[in-house]
Design an enzyme around this catalytic site. Structure first.
Site, PDB file in Angstrom:
ATOM      1  N   SER A   1     -20.181  25.448   1.729  1.00  0.00           N
ATOM      2  CA  SER A   1     -20.282  24.345   2.684  1.00  0.00           C
ATOM      3  C   SER A   1     -18.940  24.140   3.368  1.00  0.00           C
ATOM      4  CB  SER A   1     -20.701  23.057   1.977  1.00  0.00           C
ATOM      5  OG  SER A   1     -20.641  21.950   2.855  1.00  0.00           O
TER       6      SER A   1
ATOM      7  N   TYR B   1       0.857  -1.186   0.000  1.00  0.00           N
ATOM      8  CA  TYR B   1       0.000   0.000   0.000  1.00  0.00           C
ATOM      9  C   TYR B   1       0.894   1.236   0.000  1.00  0.00           C
ATOM     10  CZ  TYR B   1      -3.866  -3.162   1.192  1.00  0.00           C
ATOM     11  OH  TYR B   1      -4.814  -4.168   1.183  1.00  0.00           O
TER      12      TYR B   1
ATOM     13  N   HIS C   1     -11.907   5.946  -5.714  1.00  0.00           N
ATOM     14  CA  HIS C   1     -12.342   6.128  -4.326  1.00  0.00           C
ATOM     15  C   HIS C   1     -11.134   5.919  -3.429  1.00  0.00           C
ATOM     16  CE1 HIS C   1     -16.702   5.119  -5.615  1.00  0.00           C
ATOM     17  NE2 HIS C   1     -16.527   6.425  -5.542  1.00  0.00           N
TER      18      HIS C   1
ATOM     19  N   GLU D   1     -15.011  -4.831  -8.715  1.00  0.00           N
ATOM     20  CA  GLU D   1     -14.958  -4.671  -7.255  1.00  0.00           C
ATOM     21  C   GLU D   1     -14.142  -5.854  -6.741  1.00  0.00           C
ATOM     22  OE1 GLU D   1     -16.023  -2.293  -5.351  1.00  0.00           O
ATOM     23  OE2 GLU D   1     -17.602  -1.218  -6.452  1.00  0.00           O
TER      24      GLU D   1
END
Length: 425
Positions: A243, A119, A175, A379
């Site tokens: 926001s 990672y 993501h 996925e």
């Protein structure tokens, strides 16, 4: 263990935690099982709430939904579950323990110079693809096609030979919390180059026919934020006007059927689709990179986690695409090849039929607007029923090599099948 090694490990551990990271101590991962259409409607409405973090779901009665909740949110929703008679179980009562397990696996691997199967951070991934270009000048090149809000490069590695005719696009990390996606792109690059150098016949044939354009991190700002500050961040990091909430879900921002389904106009929601279609620099940059080579693409693959799904359009609705049977056939070849490695089982179908409707996704845009027939979304592991399923997005790093290897084998088999179809036509 020698004192020197122990000291190194302590320093490594300290550096990993140098930035103040958000603690998920006491956060719960629960599994909800809707028993009626009303229950599904309630879940749909809660999914827009920033405190109701849906990790994975299949949008049908009796199919469980994984949700992460803070201690405060759990107390709030627990009473709503009771009022609506929605059954749930706590599958992990402290998500921080999952993150700790992930960090422990990363610390054990940190002595390795290679980032393959790890990672890695953004800068490490960028160095990796630069080194691939330097070490393989006959087949590798890179190009940057945009800058993010935080001024990071969107950088693609291209692998090809002098006879390459058509293009394949593969991207990962749209993501930001889906770390195994990024490691899988790195694994794919490393393995394809090695196979080509070893004269593997399939890798050789593919590189003699295709240019592979591989974008390992679509969302580098968000990806770095997950490493430094908030592990479960999903969106990009551009502030939202009016926001205090930051970020847009890039896979709800593409300019085809924007906001038709499965997206939110609440800037605080994890599925916030942005103020308008194609509002984000990452989205616009990918679209431009593909449009600049209009008509040259055979295949588009975007890699997510988790759930073990091999998906074809549409994401926005349940209508079947005209090319469904062709996409299913090549996907089946990929899924069967993937299964042959470790026995991992994938389901094939459209997101709207397998999971839930979600508009504004990249592979809907590439199929409908860029006219890339073979537009596919994966996925990755872990899948429902597997021993690692409860890790969700925080799959330990020592699992990443297996995910990379089986995905590589599956994708190569599918892409080779598409190449063979082209040769016949």
């Amino acid at each position: 263990m020698s004192l020197q090694i122990a000291t190194v490990l302590i320093l490594i551990s300290s550096s990993l935690c140098a930035n103040e990271k958000f603690s998920f101590e006491g956060y719960k991962l629960i599994q909800i099982t809707p028993k009626s259409v009303h229950h599904i409607q309630l879940l749909d409405s809660w999914e827009n709430n920033p405190d109701f973090d849906v990790w994975n779901r299949i949008k049908s009665i009796e199919e469980s939904v994984d949700v992460a909740l803070s201690p405060k949110a759990f107390e709030h929703y627990k009473s709503l579950f009771k009022l609506a008679s929605i059954p749930y179980t706590i599958i992990n009562d402290n998500i921080q323990k999952l993150l700790d397990r992930e960090q422990e696996s990363m610390i054990r691997n940190v002595g390795s110079r290679s980032i393959v199967g790890k990672y890695a951070r953004y800068t490490e991934v960028m160095s990796f693809i630069s080194n691939m270009e330097i070490d393989n000048p006959d087949i590798a090149s890179t190009y940057s096609f945009g800058k993010t809000f935080e001024n990071r490069d969107l950088k693609v590695l291209v692998l090809k030979t002098s006879t390459s005719q058509k293009n394949v696009w593969i991207d990962c990390g749209i993501h930001s919390r889906e770390w195994v996606s990024v490691s899988t792109c790195v694994w794919f690059i490393d393995r394809l180059i090695k196979d080509f150098r070893n004269s593997d016949p399939v890798a050789t044939d593919l590189l003699n026919y295709y240019e592979f354009h591989i974008l390992p991190i679509v969302n580098p700002d968000g990806y770095e934020y997950t490493h430094s500050t908030f592990r479960l961040w999903r969106k990009n990091r551009r502030p939202n006007s009016g926001s205090s909430c930051v970020g847009t879900d890039l896979n709800r921002n593409y300019g085809y059927k924007w906001m038709v389904a499965g997206a939110s106009l609440n800037p605080c929601s994890d599925t916030y689709a942005g103020p308008s279609a194609d509002s984000e620099v990452e989205t616009k940059s990918v679209e431009k990179a593909i449009n600049d080579r209009q008509g040259e693409w055979d295949t588009f693959v975007t890699i997510h986690s988790y759930g073990n799904f091999w998906m074809v359009p549409w994401g926005w609705g349940s209508t079947q695409i005209p090319d469904y049977s062709d996409l299913y056939s090549v996907s089946k070849i990929g899924v069967d090849a993937l299964k042959s490695v470790y026995g991992t089982k994938y389901s094939i179908g459209s997101p709207a039929n397998l999971l839930y409707s979600a508009a504004g996704g990249s592979f809907d845009w590439t199929y409908a607007v860029a006219n890339i027939k073979y537009s596919i979304a994966l996925e990755l592991r872990p899948g429902r029923g597997e021993p690692d399923y409860n890790y969700g997005f925080v799959l330990p790093e020592d699992r990443a090599p297996a995910v990379g290897e089986e995905t590589y084998v599956g994708l190569i088999a599918m892409i080779d099948a598409i190449r063979n179809l082209n040769r016949k036509n």
